[in-house]
Design an enzyme around this catalytic site. Structure first.
Site, mmCIF file in Angstrom:
data_model
loop_
_atom_site.group_PDB
_atom_site.id
_atom_site.type_symbol
_atom_site.label_atom_id
_atom_site.label_comp_id
_atom_site.label_asym_id
_atom_site.label_seq_id
_atom_site.Cartn_x
_atom_site.Cartn_y
_atom_site.Cartn_z
ATOM 1 N N SER A 126 0.724 -1.049 0.030
ATOM 2 C CA SER A 126 -0.094 -0.115 0.203
ATOM 3 C C SER A 126 0.938 1.224 -0.063
ATOM 4 O O SER A 126 1.764 1.403 -0.797
ATOM 5 C CB SER A 126 -1.016 -0.013 1.293
ATOM 6 N N ASP A 131 -9.841 -4.395 -4.667
ATOM 7 C CA ASP A 131 -9.368 -3.409 -3.674
ATOM 8 C C ASP A 131 -10.348 -2.077 -3.876
ATOM 9 O O ASP A 131 -10.661 -1.619 -4.592
ATOM 10 C CB ASP A 131 -7.973 -2.964 -4.080
ATOM 11 N N HIS A 172 -8.058 -5.095 -0.527
ATOM 12 C CA HIS A 172 -6.853 -4.269 -0.130
ATOM 13 C C HIS A 172 -6.317 -5.090 0.960
ATOM 14 O O HIS A 172 -6.166 -4.903 2.411
ATOM 15 C CB HIS A 172 -7.104 -2.842 0.448
#
Length: 232
Positions: free
Chosen positions: A119, A173, A205
């Site tokens: 991320s 996601d 995610h």
């Protein structure tokens, strides 16, 4: 800023290469290491590679209404359409550069160091490598993206040899959209970066076992164990 806190998975044998793995926003080095361990059912560990998990310093984070969080940089919002928060990106690039230099001082050449993360950590790794450390062994980004107008794309023009990018993204996601990751990959590719992009159709995610196993194989391809000189 003082030296970044970190946890380390030491190599089982002689230390011949290093991976610096950056966590996502609000996490810690220990947190991402434990998440990986739970997902793989074992540590991301190697015979000859040290894995370093630094923890971002606590700072005010605009997408959380200015609340304090462990983040590598600030964002004006979580979107690939807005400008980058260059002040915080530049400051953190300097401190992560110090971490890279620690590995170099320990005897690891820069072309035996991989940078990557999950991320926000993956975004930070791409910015750090492609703007300042283009002679690292490679870069990986899991569920990550760069903003459309990133200064990275300007820096990469007219550079011939760039580290390979290994990118993974979940199609489901809902925080860092799959399309943002794919656009980043294509933009870096058009700027001369050799890239691979792996889509995971049922992934949100988060990390997955298959993704991490693929990453492990790629790490070993980029950082193979060096043959030791024969003894007389």
């Amino acid at each position: 800023m003082t030296a970044l806190q970190r946890c380390v998975t030491a190599p089982a044998g002689r230390h011949g290469a290093s991976v610096i793995f950056l966590h996502g926003s609000g996490d810690t080095g220990q947190g991402i290491r434990e998440w990986i361990k739970q997902t793989l059912k074992k540590d991301l560990a190697f015979q000859h590679i040290k894995v370093v998990y630094p923890t971002a310093p606590v700072r005010s984070y605009t997408p959380m209404m200015g609340a304090l969080s462990t983040v590598w940089f600030d964002r004006y919002k979580i979107s690939n359409e807005c400008p980058e928060h260059l002040e915080s990106l530049e400051s953190m690039s300097q401190h992560l550069g110090d971490l890279i230099n620690e590995e170099i001082k320990a005897g690891i050449p820069k072309n035996r160091i991989l940078l990557g993360g999950f991320s926000m950590g993956g975004a930070m790794a791409m910015y750090l490598a492609y703007k300042y450390h283009q002679n690292v062994a490679g870069v990986f980004a899991l569920s990550s993206f760069l903003n459309k107008g990133s200064v990275v794309y300007q820096v990469l023009q007219n550079n011939s040899t760039l580290p390979e990018l290994f990118q993974c993204h979940g199609a489901l996601d809902e925080l860092a959209f799959h399309s943002w990751g794919k656009e980043t990959n294509l933009a870096l590719q058009s700027s001369g970066v050799p890239t691979t992009f792996h889509s995971f159709p049922n992934l949100y995610h988060e990390l997955s076992k298959t993704e991490l196993e693929n990453l492990r194989s790629w790490i070993l391809k980029k950082l193979p164990e060096e043959a030791t000189a024969p003894r007389n």
